[in-house]
Design an enzyme around this catalytic site. Structure first.
Site, PDB file in Angstrom:
ATOM      1  N   VAL A 161       4.491   2.402   2.375  1.00 50.58           N
ATOM      2  CA  VAL A 161       4.857   1.248   2.929  1.00 50.58           C
ATOM      3  C   VAL A 161       6.379   1.262   2.639  1.00 50.58           C
ATOM      4  O   VAL A 161       7.199   0.601   3.554  1.00 50.58           O
ATOM      5  CB  VAL A 161       4.238  -0.049   2.427  1.00 50.58           C
ATOM      6  N   PRO A 173       0.827  -1.465  -0.026  1.00 50.42           N
ATOM      7  CA  PRO A 173      -0.022   0.064  -0.064  1.00 50.42           C
ATOM      8  C   PRO A 173       0.725   1.289  -0.038  1.00 50.42           C
ATOM      9  O   PRO A 173       2.105   1.306   0.052  1.00 50.42           O
ATOM     10  CB  PRO A 173      -0.826  -0.115   1.431  1.00 50.42           C
ATOM     11  N   ARG A 216       4.920   7.200   7.821  1.00 47.41           N
ATOM     12  CA  ARG A 216       5.657   7.324   6.565  1.00 47.41           C
ATOM     13  C   ARG A 216       5.349   8.175   5.438  1.00 47.41           C
ATOM     14  O   ARG A 216       6.117   9.060   5.030  1.00 47.41           O
ATOM     15  CB  ARG A 216       5.934   5.879   5.945  1.00 47.41           C
ATOM     16  N   ILE A 217       3.903   8.348   5.433  1.00 45.03           N
ATOM     17  CA  ILE A 217       3.576   9.332   4.449  1.00 45.03           C
ATOM     18  C   ILE A 217       3.626  10.806   5.019  1.00 45.03           C
ATOM     19  O   ILE A 217       4.059  11.534   4.018  1.00 45.03           O
ATOM     20  CB  ILE A 217       1.965   9.295   4.260  1.00 45.03           C
ATOM     21  N   ASP A 256       9.400  -1.286  -8.361  1.00 45.27           N
ATOM     22  CA  ASP A 256       8.538  -0.925  -7.120  1.00 45.27           C
ATOM     23  C   ASP A 256       7.286  -1.111  -7.249  1.00 45.27           C
ATOM     24  O   ASP A 256       6.312  -0.289  -6.472  1.00 45.27           O
ATOM     25  CB  ASP A 256       9.074   0.411  -6.613  1.00 45.27           C
ATOM     26  N   GLU A 315      -0.079  13.908  -1.160  1.00 47.01           N
ATOM     27  CA  GLU A 315      -0.722  12.696  -0.653  1.00 47.01           C
ATOM     28  C   GLU A 315      -1.172  13.433   0.808  1.00 47.01           C
ATOM     29  O   GLU A 315      -1.891  12.509   1.702  1.00 47.01           O
ATOM     30  CB  GLU A 315       0.465  11.708   0.117  1.00 47.01           C
ATOM     31  N   LYS A 361       8.212   0.835  -0.807  1.00 45.80           N
ATOM     32  CA  LYS A 361       8.245   0.209  -1.838  1.00 45.80           C
ATOM     33  C   LYS A 361       9.548   0.682  -2.781  1.00 45.80           C
ATOM     34  O   LYS A 361      10.415  -0.004  -2.784  1.00 45.80           O
ATOM     35  CB  LYS A 361       7.058   0.147  -2.695  1.00 45.80           C
ATOM     36  N   THR A 362       9.463   1.973  -2.992  1.00 47.31           N
ATOM     37  CA  THR A 362      10.423   2.526  -3.736  1.00 47.31           C
ATOM     38  C   THR A 362      11.778   2.476  -3.080  1.00 47.31           C
ATOM     39  O   THR A 362      12.732   2.335  -3.615  1.00 47.31           O
ATOM     40  CB  THR A 362      10.043   3.962  -4.116  1.00 47.31           C
ATOM     41  N   SER A 363      11.731   2.913  -1.688  1.00 47.64           N
ATOM     42  CA  SER A 363      12.816   2.841  -0.907  1.00 47.64           C
ATOM     43  C   SER A 363      13.529   1.543  -1.039  1.00 47.64           C
ATOM     44  O   SER A 363      15.017   1.260  -0.969  1.00 47.64           O
ATOM     45  CB  SER A 363      12.771   3.290   0.437  1.00 47.64           C
TER      46      SER A 363
END
Length: 215
Positions: free
Chosen positions: A15, A12, A138-139, A86, A147, A17-19
């Site tokens: 979370v 989602p 995190r957002i 990602d 966002e 993904k890109t990192s």
């Protein structure tokens, strides 16, 4: 299975993904495929009014992800160059089913299936999941302006949708290993040992995959 590793990371919003994809790309020297997010001109409006802007938002993502994966197939996978992404385009249906009205969803499904019927599947999936509290933190930390209007209820439902999607994906594609990572327990950005633990698990699957394709 394809002869070259193609790893996709899913999970989602917020979370990590890109990192994780970036760190794994550096570690393995795999080509990094990052999805286009902030370039979507409809996304900010979508988070303000989902019903009004969902179809435009989802179509933009679908067309751009299709083009990205098409390029990846011909410029990397077919040339035996490993890729880590990602996202994977199959996750588009998670969002479409949640945000589109029935009439528009029917149209979207037809276009989706036409575009993706011959798209390459990953041969390993990493599923990052975390609690709503962790996702919201995190957002907030990454501070993307578009966002800031994400509703916690939308994010919570999205997380449940991802759980269902990954279970269905696993049943449909039992040949594709899925590594599930609890984002509440593993903070690979802050703790190198957590990243090492994830890499060790990936190595097991990569070794098995390599041996299978040599036989």
């Amino acid at each position: 299975m394809d002869s070259v590793p193609f790893i996709a990371i899913e999970g989602p919003i917020g979370v990590g993904k890109t990192s994780l994809a970036t760190k794994l790309s550096t570690h393995y020297h795999f080509h990094l495929l990052k999805e286009i997010v902030e370039e979507n001109p409809f996304l900010g409006k979508f988070y303000e009014n989902i019903d009004e802007w969902s179809f435009q938002t989802e179509m933009f993502f679908l067309c751009n992800r299709f083009k990205q994966l098409e390029d990846i197939e011909y410029k990397y996978l077919q040339l035996n160059k490993p890729v880590i992404a990602d996202y994977h385009i199959s996750k588009n249906m998670i969002f479409a089913k949640r945000t589109l009205q029935t009439d528009k969803l029917d149209k979207y499904k037809k276009i989706f299936h036409i575009l993706t019927e011959d798209m390459p599947l990953p041969n390993m999936m990493i599923y990052l999941h975390a609690s709503l509290e962790t996702l919201l933190k995190r957002i907030e930390l990454r501070g993307r302006e578009i966002e800031q209007n994400i509703k916690p209820t939308y994010l919570a439902q999205l997380s449940k949708d991802y759980d269902v999607f990954m279970d269905q994906f696993e049943k449909k594609h039992p040949e594709i290993p899925i590594i599930r990572i609890d984002g509440d327990k593993y903070d690979f950005m802050a703790y190198p040992e957590d990243l090492t633990s994830i890499i060790n698990e990936i190595d097991v699957h990569l070794k098995s995959y390599t041996q299978t394709n040599r036989n």
